[in-house]
Design a protein around this motif. Structure first.
Motif, mmCIF file in Angstrom:
data_model
loop_
_atom_site.group_PDB
_atom_site.id
_atom_site.type_symbol
_atom_site.label_atom_id
_atom_site.label_comp_id
_atom_site.label_asym_id
_atom_site.label_seq_id
_atom_site.Cartn_x
_atom_site.Cartn_y
_atom_site.Cartn_z
ATOM 1 N N GLU A 26 0.582 -4.513 -10.633
ATOM 2 C CA GLU A 26 0.839 -4.232 -9.223
ATOM 3 C C GLU A 26 2.288 -4.531 -8.849
ATOM 4 O O GLU A 26 2.950 -3.752 -8.155
ATOM 5 C CB GLU A 26 -0.107 -5.068 -8.348
ATOM 6 C CG GLU A 26 0.131 -4.898 -6.862
ATOM 7 C CD GLU A 26 -1.133 -4.571 -6.100
ATOM 8 O OE1 GLU A 26 -1.216 -4.969 -4.939
ATOM 9 O OE2 GLU A 26 -2.022 -3.912 -6.658
ATOM 10 N N SER A 73 5.139 -1.810 -7.779
ATOM 11 C CA SER A 73 5.866 -1.964 -6.517
ATOM 12 C C SER A 73 7.374 -1.951 -6.746
ATOM 13 O O SER A 73 8.126 -1.337 -5.984
ATOM 14 C CB SER A 73 5.435 -3.269 -5.841
ATOM 15 O OG SER A 73 6.134 -3.480 -4.639
ATOM 16 N N ALA A 106 10.374 0.842 -5.396
ATOM 17 C CA ALA A 106 11.138 0.186 -4.332
ATOM 18 C C ALA A 106 11.988 1.178 -3.545
ATOM 19 O O ALA A 106 12.046 1.135 -2.304
ATOM 20 C CB ALA A 106 12.013 -0.922 -4.922
ATOM 21 N N SER A 127 9.754 3.289 -1.380
ATOM 22 C CA SER A 127 9.230 2.500 -0.259
ATOM 23 C C SER A 127 10.287 2.304 0.817
ATOM 24 O O SER A 127 9.988 2.371 2.017
ATOM 25 C CB SER A 127 8.736 1.133 -0.765
ATOM 26 O OG SER A 127 7.675 1.292 -1.673
ATOM 27 N N ALA A 168 2.813 6.147 -2.151
ATOM 28 C CA ALA A 168 2.589 4.729 -1.864
ATOM 29 C C ALA A 168 1.110 4.375 -1.935
ATOM 30 O O ALA A 168 0.732 3.297 -2.396
ATOM 31 C CB ALA A 168 3.157 4.372 -0.492
ATOM 32 N N GLN A 221 -0.157 3.806 -5.651
ATOM 33 C CA GLN A 221 0.404 2.777 -6.515
ATOM 34 C C GLN A 221 -0.713 1.911 -7.092
ATOM 35 O O GLN A 221 -1.571 1.431 -6.376
ATOM 36 C CB GLN A 221 1.360 1.877 -5.728
ATOM 37 C CG GLN A 221 2.715 2.478 -5.461
ATOM 38 C CD GLN A 221 3.621 1.506 -4.735
ATOM 39 O OE1 GLN A 221 3.530 0.299 -4.919
ATOM 40 N NE2 GLN A 221 4.486 2.030 -3.885
ATOM 41 N N PRO A 233 -2.965 0.313 -4.106
ATOM 42 C CA PRO A 233 -2.641 -1.064 -4.469
ATOM 43 C C PRO A 233 -3.796 -2.022 -4.181
ATOM 44 O O PRO A 233 -4.530 -1.858 -3.200
ATOM 45 C CB PRO A 233 -1.432 -1.399 -3.579
ATOM 46 C CG PRO A 233 -0.894 -0.086 -3.133
ATOM 47 C CD PRO A 233 -2.062 0.847 -3.062
ATOM 48 N N ARG A 292 -3.027 -4.022 -0.818
ATOM 49 C CA ARG A 292 -2.731 -3.286 0.412
ATOM 50 C C ARG A 292 -3.795 -2.253 0.699
ATOM 51 O O ARG A 292 -4.432 -1.712 -0.205
ATOM 52 C CB ARG A 292 -1.369 -2.598 0.328
ATOM 53 C CG ARG A 292 -0.207 -3.559 0.417
ATOM 54 C CD ARG A 292 1.059 -2.875 0.889
ATOM 55 N NE ARG A 292 2.089 -3.845 1.196
ATOM 56 C CZ ARG A 292 2.207 -4.457 2.372
ATOM 57 N NH1 ARG A 292 1.366 -4.180 3.353
ATOM 58 N NH2 ARG A 292 3.172 -5.329 2.584
#
Length: 473
Positions: free
Chosen positions: A338, A342, A346, A349, A411, A414, A421, A424
């Motif tokens: 994870e 992320s 980056a 995001s 996103a 992910q 995620p 999230r």
């Protein structure tokens, strides 16, 4: 010469929800499966899935063509036993994604099913996926819900009944020993060795910590798998048992932490013979069952001086903290992937955050223009200048949405293409993240990560900004 300590790596960090003074920790308890010992999830859960299917096939269920897909599910999802779904929820319990059978629910159906529902884990309607052991359960559940909807399964009238049968099928594989027998017969296939775990425990012992093994596995399996995993890394003349001041098997967690269960001593380690035990327990022995109060009395430490490390949100960290006030550490192996995902995303995001900020400013500008228009209308004639500005912002917003959509989709994928995620749910924390935050003082991906932290210092929680402390303009 002392072996140098490993450098800290972010993917292998120990993350702090509440500041933990490791110097004040006098005893550290460890779970075994998926904590001290990690397994290749695909192999372990596929074996559990196959054992469950074999049980169901004996009941006459049509399961021969069911397939286990380890990428189809993640930790932190919730079974809805009323509607037959698997859902992902935010920290507040609002459902953001749901699957029924083998199909994801479209947005309209998702809203219709859950707009008035908050996922409450104290409600028996919902069962939370706490550990990696749940992946085989989820795979069976979705495929059998799909099959039951097309043609009712024998004796099944509700999804709740279906869940119970699946639970029985999977539990039987653990209780009859067939699954663990397969593991000890071919440990290379199932076990993901971590050479740094033994040095980590040895460092903790050198720092004066009492170490305890508290596992639900029985003595026969625990002894065989710990011999295979740990003895190769031990100093000459020592075995894994030299690492621990107390060893407790068949602990029956979470009841071990909350009830006063019977205790037996393992008096023949080769044959696993048990003898009823009365009175205090002694250091260096192996016990079957018992309870946490006996451990506290044997070691002479207060509850706040214990740290318990495990992978199960409820059975290892929730009850331990709630009943005993022990400090807690949660092992979440998926963290490494994870964090890497992320970091790799980056730039994407950051671009998404910038576009969302632009969108917010445009929406605010458009709202103000609409209010201005209401004040400027004279008779039936609209203010052309304001209308043109509103139309321009509408066009700009549409253009932003076209740029935002693929970034938002990326996103949301992910870590897992279906569920996204682990920590999230959309722009919010997931329900899993909230449980970790609430019950685990610290969390990390593996026990060996503690080796990069000093056992004499603090693990400090970062200061968290509240929404009103974050500047928006």
């Amino acid at each position: 010469m002392t072996e140098p300590l490993p450098e800290r790596q972010h993917t292998r960090g120990v993350f702090c929800n509440r500041t933990l003074n490791l110097r004040g920790v006098r005893a550290i308890g460890y779970d075994m499966d998926y904590t001290l010992i990690h397994y290749f999830v695909d192999e372990w859960e596929r074996a559990a899935f196959d054992h469950g299917c074999a049980y169901l096939e004996e009941l006459g269920w049509p399961v021969a063509d069911l397939v286990f897909d380890p990428e189809a599910f993640t930790l932190g999802l919730t079974f809805d036993l009323e509607l037959g779904n698997i859902v992902k929820a935010t920290r507040f319990g609002y459902v953001v994604r749901a699957q029924h059978g083998n199909q994801m629910l479209p947005f309209a159906e998702l809203r219709r099913s859950y707009s008035a529902t908050v996922i409450d884990l104290s409600d028996q309607r919902f069962k939370f996926m706490n550990t990696l052991f749940e992946l085989s359960r989820a795979s069976l559940w979705c495929q059998l819900v799909d099959r039951h909807d097309r043609s009712p399964l024998p004796g099944i009238k509700t999804y709740r009944q279906l869940y119970r049968i699946i639970d029985t099928a999977l539990v039987s594989a653990h209780r009859d020993g067939s699954l663990k027998a397969a593991i000890v017969s071919d440990p290379k296939r199932f076990v993901d060795l971590d050479p740094e775990t033994v040095p980590t425990l040895m460092d903790q012992r050198l720092a004066g910590k009492d170490l305890i093994l508290i596992t639900n596995s029985d003595w026969s399996y625990s002894q065989q798998i710990m011999n295979w995993c740990f003895n190769r890394f031990m100093p000459e003349g020592q075995t894994w048992r030299d690492l621990f001041d107390l060893i407790i098997v068949a602990a029956n967690k979470p009841r071990f932490f909350s009830d006063v269960g019977p205790i037996y001593e393992v008096v023949d380690s080769e044959r696993g013979l048990l003898e009823p035990h009365l009175g205090a327990i002694r250091s260096g022995a192996v016990y079957h069952g018992g309870n946490a109060r006996l451990v506290e009395d044997a070691l002479g430490h207060e509850g706040s001086q214990f740290l318990y490390v495990g992978d199960h949100l409820f059975g290892d960290v929730y009850v331990t903290k709630d009943v005993l006030r022990w400090r807690t550490a949660l092992i979440v192996r998926e963290l490494e992937d994870e964090i890497s995902a992320s970091a790799n995303a980056a730039d994407t995001s950051a671009e998404l955050a910038g576009l969302m900020e632009q969108k917010g400013q445009l929406e605010l500008a458009q709202s103000r223009l609409r209010m201005q228009r209401r004040h400027l209308v004279v008779g039936d004639k609209p203010p052309e200048r304001v209308d043109a500005a509103i139309e321009a912002t509408t066009t700009d917003l549409a253009g932003l949405d076209e740029r935002i959509a693929p970034l938002a989709r990326a996103a949301s994928e992910q870590g897992n293409l279906i569920w996204g995620p682990l920590m999230r749910a959309g722009v919010d924390k997931s329900l899993f993240a909230r449980q970790v935050e609430k019950h685990a003082d610290v969390y990390t991906s593996r026990v060996s990560n503690f080796r990069a932290e000093t056992p004499y210092g603090y693990l400090r929680a970062a200061r968290v900004l509240l929404p009103h402390e974050t500047p928006k303009f």
